[in-house]
Design a protein around this motif. Structure first.
Motif, PDB file in Angstrom:
ATOM      1  N   GLN A  78       0.751  -1.275  -0.069  1.00  0.00           N
ATOM      2  CA  GLN A  78       0.095   0.070   0.015  1.00  0.00           C
ATOM      3  C   GLN A  78       1.020   1.379   0.065  1.00  0.00           C
ATOM      4  O   GLN A  78       0.656   2.232  -0.558  1.00  0.00           O
ATOM      5  CB  GLN A  78      -1.002  -0.027   1.113  1.00  0.00           C
ATOM      6  N   MET A  79       1.874   1.392   0.727  1.00  0.00           N
ATOM      7  CA  MET A  79       2.822   2.429   0.701  1.00  0.00           C
ATOM      8  C   MET A  79       3.503   2.631  -0.567  1.00  0.00           C
ATOM      9  O   MET A  79       3.543   3.933  -0.994  1.00  0.00           O
ATOM     10  CB  MET A  79       3.880   2.366   2.021  1.00  0.00           C
ATOM     11  N   ILE A  80       3.881   1.582  -1.246  1.00  0.00           N
ATOM     12  CA  ILE A  80       4.467   2.025  -2.460  1.00  0.00           C
ATOM     13  C   ILE A  80       3.487   2.240  -3.562  1.00  0.00           C
ATOM     14  O   ILE A  80       4.010   3.261  -4.283  1.00  0.00           O
ATOM     15  CB  ILE A  80       5.135   0.363  -2.841  1.00  0.00           C
ATOM     16  N   LYS A  96      14.439   2.827  -1.680  1.00  0.00           N
ATOM     17  CA  LYS A  96      14.112   3.493  -2.836  1.00  0.00           C
ATOM     18  C   LYS A  96      12.728   4.230  -3.069  1.00  0.00           C
ATOM     19  O   LYS A  96      12.403   4.699  -3.819  1.00  0.00           O
ATOM     20  CB  LYS A  96      14.346   2.460  -4.112  1.00  0.00           C
ATOM     21  N   TYR A  97      11.874   3.579  -2.250  1.00  0.00           N
ATOM     22  CA  TYR A  97      10.400   4.016  -2.076  1.00  0.00           C
ATOM     23  C   TYR A  97      10.308   5.118  -1.083  1.00  0.00           C
ATOM     24  O   TYR A  97       9.185   5.886  -0.872  1.00  0.00           O
ATOM     25  CB  TYR A  97       9.472   2.863  -1.912  1.00  0.00           C
ATOM     26  N   GLY A  98      11.476   5.544  -0.231  1.00  0.00           N
ATOM     27  CA  GLY A  98      11.162   6.386   0.825  1.00  0.00           C
ATOM     28  C   GLY A  98      10.548   5.946   2.139  1.00  0.00           C
ATOM     29  O   GLY A  98      10.150   6.358   2.889  1.00  0.00           O
ATOM     30  N   ILE A  99      10.429   4.562   2.229  1.00  0.00           N
ATOM     31  CA  ILE A  99       9.971   3.668   3.256  1.00  0.00           C
ATOM     32  C   ILE A  99      11.215   3.539   4.171  1.00  0.00           C
ATOM     33  O   ILE A  99      11.959   2.534   3.932  1.00  0.00           O
ATOM     34  CB  ILE A  99       9.234   2.649   2.846  1.00  0.00           C
ATOM     35  N   THR A 100      11.198   4.000   5.521  1.00  0.00           N
ATOM     36  CA  THR A 100      12.119   3.530   6.377  1.00  0.00           C
ATOM     37  C   THR A 100      11.591   2.434   7.316  1.00  0.00           C
ATOM     38  O   THR A 100      10.568   2.359   7.710  1.00  0.00           O
ATOM     39  CB  THR A 100      12.452   4.636   7.213  1.00  0.00           C
TER      40      THR A 100
END
Length: 266
Positions: A138-140, A187-191
């Motif tokens: 979902q975040m991606i 690369k998706y800005g998800i930490t």
């Protein structure tokens, strides 16, 4: 000299963010709800105990915290998808995921059945993997990054002589999951990070805070290895949690933060 343009007042801002809290009615889950909820996040709370979940939801609503609840554990892909759908239906996005659920089963390995070992791994590792997978998708798709926080333990780094072969193994696996997803989703800005406490006050550890001879002996032996010189309080986990859920940690991923009073430093 030109100072950097830094506004500390916004570094830890999570107001308006949609946060899923897995295992919300547990000791750490309640810390997560109080911390993020009072900071303005909108909460989707989950758990297997319907009564405890309803009670928690009521308390949060009394504090004017936006909340919806899902009476499910992360035992299957369908469970995790249902949790995501509930968060989307209530708040329109999934910005933060905190896995606060977990179990322990203390036994010498020679007395532990494979089924008991697998139950610990399901709760602590597979459930976390399944939920992270669902939230990550979902975040991606949203394309705006996100924050994932797992719950590890000092026992993911250190062994224990009292029958912790399942628990230590599961938390070491959580550490590995944290690091691998931190690399995969950067690369998706998800930490992706983890908080690793040692003993902090909860219903399960309340006996260690007692005054009877056994509690005092165990506590003193444990504290001999804790530089801060005391056991943890729930509030000790709030700061690291807010850091990992806010933009203050945007350049931190794949990290295990030991909220342990220095226990693992020695």
């Amino acid at each position: 000299m030109t100072l950097p343009a830094i506004d500390p007042s916004t570094l830890f801002d999570v107001a308006g963010k949609s946060a899923i809290v897995i295992g919300a009615s547990g000791a750490f889950g309640q810390v997560v709800c109080a911390t993020l909820g009072n900071a303005g996040a909108k909460l989707t709370i989950t758990g297997g105990n319907a009564d405890a979940l309803a009670e928690l939801q009521g308390e949060l609503e009394q504090q004017s915290i936006a909340v919806c609840s899902v009476n499910r554990r992360t035992n299957s892909e369908a469970d995790c998808d249902a949790i995501i759908e509930a968060a989307l239906g209530a708040f329109g996005s999934v910005d933060i995921l905190v896995i606060a659920a977990g179990v322990n089963d203390v036994s010498p390995i020679t007395d532990m059945s494979p089924e008991r070992f697998q139950a610990v791994m399901l709760a602590n590792v597979e459930g976390a993997w399944l939920m992270a997978r669902a939230a990550g998708k979902q975040m991606i798709e949203q394309g705006s990054g996100g924050k994932v926080v797992f719950t590890s333990s000092a026992r993911g780094k250190l062994g224990h002589p009292a029958g912790y072969s399942a628990y230590c193994t599961s938390k070491s696996a959580v550490d590995g999951l944290t690091k691998s997803l931190g690399c995969e989703w950067g690369k998706y800005g998800i930490t992706v990070n983890a908080i690793a406490p040692t003993v902090f006050r909860s219903p399960l550890t309340a006996w260690m805070f007692g005054d009877d001879d056994n509690a005092v002996a165990v506590r003193e032996g444990f504290l001999a290895r804790v530089p801060i010189g005391r056991l943890g309080e729930p509030e000790d986990l709030a700061g690291p949690l807010l850091f990992l859920c806010s933009r203050a940690s945007d350049f931190h991923t794949g990290h295990i933060i030991y909220a342990d009073g220095g226990y693992t430093a020695g």
